[in-house]
Design an enzyme around this catalytic site. Sequence first.
Site, PDB file in Angstrom:
ATOM      1  N   GLY A  14       0.784  -1.233   0.000  1.00 45.86           N
ATOM      2  CA  GLY A  14       0.000   0.000   0.000  1.00 45.86           C
ATOM      3  C   GLY A  14       0.813   1.278   0.000  1.00 45.86           C
ATOM      4  O   GLY A  14       0.326   2.322   0.437  1.00 45.86           O
ATOM      5  N   SER A  15       2.014   1.242  -0.568  1.00 47.58           N
ATOM      6  CA  SER A  15       2.787   2.496  -0.580  1.00 47.58           C
ATOM      7  C   SER A  15       2.195   3.500  -1.573  1.00 47.58           C
ATOM      8  O   SER A  15       2.249   4.711  -1.345  1.00 47.58           O
ATOM      9  CB  SER A  15       4.268   2.240  -0.853  1.00 47.58           C
ATOM     10  OG  SER A  15       4.476   1.820  -2.182  1.00 47.58           O
ATOM     11  N   MET A  89      -3.546  -7.280  -6.871  1.00 44.39           N
ATOM     12  CA  MET A  89      -2.817  -8.348  -7.559  1.00 44.39           C
ATOM     13  C   MET A  89      -3.712  -9.447  -8.137  1.00 44.39           C
ATOM     14  O   MET A  89      -3.226 -10.536  -8.427  1.00 44.39           O
ATOM     15  CB  MET A  89      -1.783  -8.961  -6.608  1.00 44.39           C
ATOM     16  CG  MET A  89      -0.755  -7.968  -6.111  1.00 44.39           C
ATOM     17  SD  MET A  89       0.135  -7.125  -7.449  1.00 44.39           S
ATOM     18  CE  MET A  89       1.140  -8.471  -8.052  1.00 44.39           C
ATOM     19  N   ILE A  91      -6.828 -10.596 -11.024  1.00 46.20           N
ATOM     20  CA  ILE A  91      -7.501 -10.218 -12.260  1.00 46.20           C
ATOM     21  C   ILE A  91      -8.897  -9.721 -11.896  1.00 46.20           C
ATOM     22  O   ILE A  91      -9.605 -10.361 -11.119  1.00 46.20           O
ATOM     23  CB  ILE A  91      -7.618 -11.439 -13.206  1.00 46.20           C
ATOM     24  CG1 ILE A  91      -6.225 -11.974 -13.552  1.00 46.20           C
ATOM     25  CG2 ILE A  91      -8.411 -11.084 -14.449  1.00 46.20           C
ATOM     26  CD1 ILE A  91      -5.396 -11.076 -14.417  1.00 46.20           C
ATOM     27  N   LEU A  92      -9.278  -8.588 -12.447  1.00 43.85           N
ATOM     28  CA  LEU A  92     -10.608  -8.052 -12.166  1.00 43.85           C
ATOM     29  C   LEU A  92     -11.623  -8.675 -13.116  1.00 43.85           C
ATOM     30  O   LEU A  92     -11.359  -8.851 -14.303  1.00 43.85           O
ATOM     31  CB  LEU A  92     -10.618  -6.539 -12.361  1.00 43.85           C
ATOM     32  CG  LEU A  92     -10.316  -5.675 -11.148  1.00 43.85           C
ATOM     33  CD1 LEU A  92     -10.379  -4.214 -11.562  1.00 43.85           C
ATOM     34  CD2 LEU A  92     -11.240  -5.947  -9.979  1.00 43.85           C
ATOM     35  N   ASN A 106      -5.223   2.176 -13.146  1.00 46.49           N
ATOM     36  CA  ASN A 106      -4.232   1.288 -12.542  1.00 46.49           C
ATOM     37  C   ASN A 106      -2.856   1.943 -12.652  1.00 46.49           C
ATOM     38  O   ASN A 106      -2.616   2.746 -13.556  1.00 46.49           O
ATOM     39  CB  ASN A 106      -4.230  -0.047 -13.298  1.00 46.49           C
ATOM     40  CG  ASN A 106      -3.212  -1.032 -12.750  1.00 46.49           C
ATOM     41  OD1 ASN A 106      -3.097  -1.222 -11.537  1.00 46.49           O
ATOM     42  ND2 ASN A 106      -2.437  -1.658 -13.637  1.00 46.49           N
ATOM     43  N   HIS A 108       1.201   0.766 -13.049  1.00 49.74           N
ATOM     44  CA  HIS A 108       2.011  -0.400 -13.390  1.00 49.74           C
ATOM     45  C   HIS A 108       3.479   0.018 -13.451  1.00 49.74           C
ATOM     46  O   HIS A 108       3.790   1.073 -14.011  1.00 49.74           O
ATOM     47  CB  HIS A 108       1.556  -0.973 -14.740  1.00 49.74           C
ATOM     48  CG  HIS A 108       2.297  -2.201 -15.140  1.00 49.74           C
ATOM     49  ND1 HIS A 108       2.052  -3.434 -14.563  1.00 49.74           N
ATOM     50  CD2 HIS A 108       3.304  -2.395 -16.021  1.00 49.74           C
ATOM     51  CE1 HIS A 108       2.874  -4.327 -15.088  1.00 49.74           C
ATOM     52  NE2 HIS A 108       3.646  -3.721 -15.978  1.00 49.74           N
ATOM     53  N   ALA A 172       9.108   7.080  -8.211  1.00 49.94           N
ATOM     54  CA  ALA A 172       8.415   7.827  -9.273  1.00 49.94           C
ATOM     55  C   ALA A 172       6.913   7.564  -9.223  1.00 49.94           C
ATOM     56  O   ALA A 172       6.101   8.475  -9.426  1.00 49.94           O
ATOM     57  CB  ALA A 172       8.987   7.440 -10.635  1.00 49.94           C
ATOM     58  N   GLU A 173       6.532   6.321  -8.946  1.00 49.53           N
ATOM     59  CA  GLU A 173       5.103   5.992  -8.850  1.00 49.53           C
ATOM     60  C   GLU A 173       4.398   6.882  -7.834  1.00 49.53           C
ATOM     61  O   GLU A 173       3.275   7.340  -8.059  1.00 49.53           O
ATOM     62  CB  GLU A 173       4.916   4.523  -8.429  1.00 49.53           C
ATOM     63  CG  GLU A 173       5.358   3.515  -9.464  1.00 49.53           C
ATOM     64  CD  GLU A 173       5.068   2.088  -9.018  1.00 49.53           C
ATOM     65  OE1 GLU A 173       3.981   1.821  -8.485  1.00 49.53           O
ATOM     66  OE2 GLU A 173       5.949   1.218  -9.185  1.00 49.53           O
TER      67      GLU A 173
HETATM   68  C1  GRF Z   1       3.597  -1.105  -7.448  1.00 50.02           C
HETATM   69  O1  GRF Z   1       4.869  -1.291  -8.027  1.00 50.02           O
HETATM   70  C2  GRF Z   1       2.544  -0.972  -8.507  1.00 50.02           C
HETATM   71  O2  GRF Z   1       2.994  -0.319  -9.660  1.00 50.02           O
HETATM   72  C3  GRF Z   1       2.213  -2.403  -8.821  1.00 50.02           C
HETATM   73  O3  GRF Z   1       2.284  -3.067  -7.586  1.00 50.02           O
HETATM   74  C4  GRF Z   1       3.134  -2.355  -6.702  1.00 50.02           C
HETATM   75  C5  GRF Z   1       2.323  -2.028  -5.500  1.00 50.02           C
HETATM   76  O4  GRF Z   1       3.081  -1.462  -4.461  1.00 50.02           O
HETATM   77  N1  GRF Z   1       0.945  -2.486  -9.475  1.00 50.02           N
HETATM   78  P1  GRF Z   1       2.359  -0.812  -3.225  1.00 50.02           P
HETATM   79  O5  GRF Z   1       1.405  -1.856  -2.654  1.00 50.02           O
HETATM   80  O6  GRF Z   1       1.611   0.399  -3.728  1.00 50.02           O
HETATM   81  O7  GRF Z   1       3.440  -0.463  -2.261  1.00 50.02           O
END
Ligand code: GRF
Length: 214
Positions: A14-15, A89, A91-92, A106, A108, A172-173
């Site tokens: 959940g970061s 994680m 499949i929807l 989403n 990725h 970066a995310e």
């Molecule tokens: C992230 O790398 C995201 O891009 C991918 O799964 C990871 C989730 O990390 N879909 P977190 O749970 O948000 O820390």
Amino acid sequence: MARLKVGVLISGRGSNLQALIDAAAEQAYPAEIALVISNNAAAEGLARAARARIAHVALAHPNPAAFAAAADAALRQSGAQFVALAGFMRILDDGFVAAWRDRLVNIHPSLLPAFPGLHAQRQALAAGVKVAGCTVHFVRPVLDTGPIIAQAAVPVYADDDEERLAQRILAAEHRLYPMALRLYAEGRLRIDGDRVAIAGTAAPRGTMFNPPLS
Ligand code: GRF
């Protein structure tokens, strides 16, 4: 102006959820998190939601259809107008994707359409790319496809392992996802087929070279 009510689906750490929580803590941010749903009762992200006093629930995932029905009901009850997948994680279910079409995004950890699916960072290292990154996109039934909203690029270093590259991409995310959600909440995205047009952004400057030019 009323803030966009967002439901976030997670499975673990959940970061990215935390990055959205932190962004929404700012009153001027145009979205707020109405509900966090996890398919995993032990997800660290549920504790993050609890600490932030955000409604959260773990839902069983006996199969995609049953999970989707429960998630859909919980989201509608929470008043969510939009759904963000953040490390979800599973499949929807196609019906869920259809019901939330164009209101479901989403994140990725690759520069899509390269390296969809699991272990995107490992795939990037194996392919020997010099630039990696992350993507926020609208969700379509095929995994990790859909109109791209925003991307961020990071260099790949010669001595990277999967963990180091993943950390660089993750940093970066955490900046990309709140920015992309803000654009949606401000009504600045228009989906045109496979592409997303964004109103009112300046064109970025500069080129990343890896290795550097000099
Ligand atoms: C992230 O790398 C995201 O891009 C991918 O799964 C990871 C989730 O990390 N879909 P977190 O749970 O948000 O820390």
